[in-house]
Design a protein around this motif. Structure first.
Motif, mmCIF file in Angstrom:
data_model
loop_
_atom_site.group_PDB
_atom_site.id
_atom_site.type_symbol
_atom_site.label_atom_id
_atom_site.label_comp_id
_atom_site.label_asym_id
_atom_site.label_seq_id
_atom_site.Cartn_x
_atom_site.Cartn_y
_atom_site.Cartn_z
ATOM 1 N N LYS A 15 0.581 -1.454 -0.093
ATOM 2 C CA LYS A 15 0.000 0.031 0.091
ATOM 3 C C LYS A 15 0.683 1.273 -0.024
ATOM 4 C CE LYS A 15 -3.943 -2.150 2.222
ATOM 5 N NZ LYS A 15 -4.768 -2.063 3.479
ATOM 6 N N HIS A 16 0.393 2.282 -0.876
ATOM 7 C CA HIS A 16 0.907 3.587 -0.808
ATOM 8 C C HIS A 16 0.093 4.772 -0.534
ATOM 9 C CE1 HIS A 16 4.561 1.734 -2.592
ATOM 10 N NE2 HIS A 16 3.904 1.080 -3.683
ATOM 11 N N GLU A 17 0.398 5.591 0.302
ATOM 12 C CA GLU A 17 -0.364 6.712 0.738
ATOM 13 C C GLU A 17 -0.630 7.679 -0.581
ATOM 14 O OE1 GLU A 17 0.964 8.836 3.899
ATOM 15 O OE2 GLU A 17 0.606 7.101 5.264
ATOM 16 N N ARG B 59 -0.155 6.737 -3.845
ATOM 17 C CA ARG B 59 -0.658 6.155 -5.266
ATOM 18 C C ARG B 59 -1.135 4.891 -5.050
ATOM 19 N NH1 ARG B 59 4.975 5.714 -4.553
ATOM 20 N NH2 ARG B 59 6.018 3.737 -4.749
ATOM 21 N N GLN B 60 -1.758 4.270 -5.941
ATOM 22 C CA GLN B 60 -2.273 3.028 -5.999
ATOM 23 C C GLN B 60 -1.300 2.289 -5.503
ATOM 24 O OE1 GLN B 60 -4.364 1.858 -9.663
ATOM 25 N NE2 GLN B 60 -5.318 0.234 -8.636
ATOM 26 N N GLY B 61 -1.861 1.032 -4.802
ATOM 27 C CA GLY B 61 -1.006 -0.016 -4.189
ATOM 28 C C GLY B 61 -0.851 -1.088 -5.244
ATOM 29 N N VAL B 62 -0.155 -2.203 -4.745
ATOM 30 C CA VAL B 62 0.139 -3.238 -5.731
ATOM 31 C C VAL B 62 -0.156 -4.399 -5.061
ATOM 32 C CG1 VAL B 62 1.993 -4.545 -6.840
ATOM 33 C CG2 VAL B 62 2.265 -2.128 -6.644
ATOM 34 N N GLN B 63 -0.948 -5.307 -5.755
ATOM 35 C CA GLN B 63 -1.408 -6.541 -5.360
ATOM 36 C C GLN B 63 -1.121 -7.764 -5.902
ATOM 37 O OE1 GLN B 63 -5.801 -6.425 -5.628
ATOM 38 N NE2 GLN B 63 -6.040 -5.685 -3.513
#
Length: 484
Positions: A326-328, A330-334
């Motif tokens: 998770k990034h504040e 930008r979009q996170g990575v799953q």
């Protein structure tokens, strides 16, 4: 007395006619491809011939001791000794020993083929191979007492199709001591090979001050040849110091250049150890969690059900998220299970198991014990007398977990015991023996202590465990017999 075997079996071998080269070993008259008829794999059948039976008789005990010790060395990047036997005939005597067959040939052959096809060495492959060679050398040098290879060249390093590197001819120096006058027929070729490979040997070789540094020098030349594919001899029989220096300067990567130069320092005491080189900037990397997990899984595989990885991956929902970053801002990575290929995972685990990706950044917690006879000179060996077989060392590790399996033959005259012992250093022993109805659990435990498989302190605990297991087995056998 029970005959204990440690994760092994007796093999049947059938020799073939084709000659093979698996490293220059003094005294070996012939090396042929053979078939292990029980395992169904190819091996190398090596013969040492003695035309004078008196010489053979004088060395018989030393020969037996040497080969018994050879089979105790175990490392994924070292060619394995499987078995040996002595054969006495009217005209001559011979020693036959079986070693692992490296089907893809030597590193020298690979480098020649690569150069012939106008290709260059891949840097990742170079680093991986250096790591594997150093892993083997670090193992040998950390043995107690240290084992010096003394004959490391591109001809005695072998490569498999999967990229696994193995060192052969590990016992060159020991063979020189035991078979000083052997290999008469091969002396001309041996001399040519020595001239061609003279540049692999450190300046101090043969001075009587040989230690691990001579192996480091030889490794440095091997690493340099792997990088440039061949050090040019300019028509000379032997490679000159100038040619070695020019090859080193031709390396574009300054770290690779510094790495090889550190191994080739003239003063032996200034050369780094194999363990130090594994931490050199050109090789060192923080192991991925994937690699650490794979090693953990492989080292504890005996505790897991068969095909557990395959079964586990089948049960996962491919669209399920196994990890998320998770990034504040930008979009996170799953990361989903569908991103991982079970086939690629199986191959990776197999490569780790085979020794292609060793954990190079972890030192051994204690020296690897090796029988003292391996480090003795020829004169020292002659003064050592062992009329009765005794354990080479005593076990100091504690048993933390035990499992066993008992199977009785149809006649009920003999029971086969398989005993698994997990030790406190997370390593384990897997032992087996045939026991008779007259054998007691205390007798078996005493033999395990005698052969240095367990400590004296664990004897009572192991005896109690075996007593309970044998009693339950006999009760089940009686119950089964009464229902028939």
């Amino acid at each position: 007395m029970a005959v204990w075997t440690c994760s092994g079996r007796k093999h049947g071998f059938q020799a073939a006619q084709a000659g093979v080269s698996q490293g220059n070993v003094p005294g070996v008259e012939s090396a042929s491809l053979a078939m292990d008829t029980e395992e169904g794999v190819e091996v190398v059948w090596n013969e040492v011939l003695f035309s004078d039976k008196k010489v053979y008789k004088a060395q018989e005990e030393k020969i037996k001791e040497m080969f018994e010790n050879l089979m105790q060395v175990e490392h994924p990047n070292i060619v394995k000794f499987h078995k040996y036997w002595l054969d006495m005939k009217e005209s001559q005597a011979r020693v036959i020993f079986i070693t692992e067959y490296m089907s893809s040939g030597s590193l020298k052959q690979f480098l020649k083929k690569t150069k012939k096809n106008h290709k260059t060495m891949n840097v990742k492959a170079w680093k991986r191979w250096c790591t594997q060679i150093l892993s083997a050398l670090s193992y040998l040098h950390s043995c107690d007492p240290p084992i010096i290879h003394g004959n490391l060249t591109c001809d005695t390093i072998f490569i498999q199709h999967n990229g696994l590197i193995k060192i052969g001819s590990v016992w060159h120096r020991l063979f020189v001591n035991v078979f000083p006058d052997a290999s008469v027929h091969g002396k001309a070729r041996q001399h040519r090979d020595e001239q061609r490979n003279l540049h692999f040997f450190a300046p101090e070789c043969g001075s009587g001050e040989d230690d691990y540094a001579i192996d480091i020098f030889s490794f440095g030349i091997c690493a340099l040849e792997m990088a440039v594919l061949e050090i040019q001899a300019n028509g000379d029989t032997a490679v000159s110091k100038e040619a070695i220096a020019n090859a080193g300067q031709s390396l574009e990567d300054p770290l690779m250049r510094e790495f090889t130069q550190s191994c080739l320092r003239h003063e032996a005491k200034l050369r780094p150890t194999a363990h130090d080189l594994l931490f050199h900037r050109v090789l060192f990397e923080v192991h991925s969690l994937k690699l650490l997990a794979a090693h953990c899984l492989i080292s504890n595989q005996y505790l897991l059900p068969e095909n557990c990885v395959e079964e586990k991956t089948k049960s996962f929902d491919p669209n399920a998220v196994m990890a998320e970053i998770k990034h504040e801002d930008r979009q996170g990575v799953q990361l989903k299970y569908s991103h991982v290929s079970p086939l690629e995972l199986d191959k990776f685990l197999e490569d780790v198991k085979n020794g292609i990706y060793p954990l190079m950044n972890f030192a051994s917690s204690r020296p690897h014990p090796v029988p003292r006879a391996l480090s003795l000179s020829q004169e020292q060996v002659e003064t050592v007398k062992t009329p009765t077989p005794e354990p080479q060392e005593t076990e100091t590790r504690k048993v933390v977990q035990m499992h066993c399996n008992l199977e009785t033959n149809e006649e009920g005259t003999k029971t086969h015991l398989s005993l698994f012992l997990k030790m406190d250093d997370k390593l384990h022993r897997q032992l087996s023996c045939d026991i008779l109805p007259t054998d007691t659990s205390k007798d078996l435990a005493s033999e395990l202590v005698h052969y240095a498989f367990i400590t004296e302190e664990d004897s009572e605990k192991v005896a109690g465990f075996l007593e309970d297991a044998i009693s339950r087995h006999r009760v089940r056998a009686l119950a089964s017999g009464s229902t028939q």
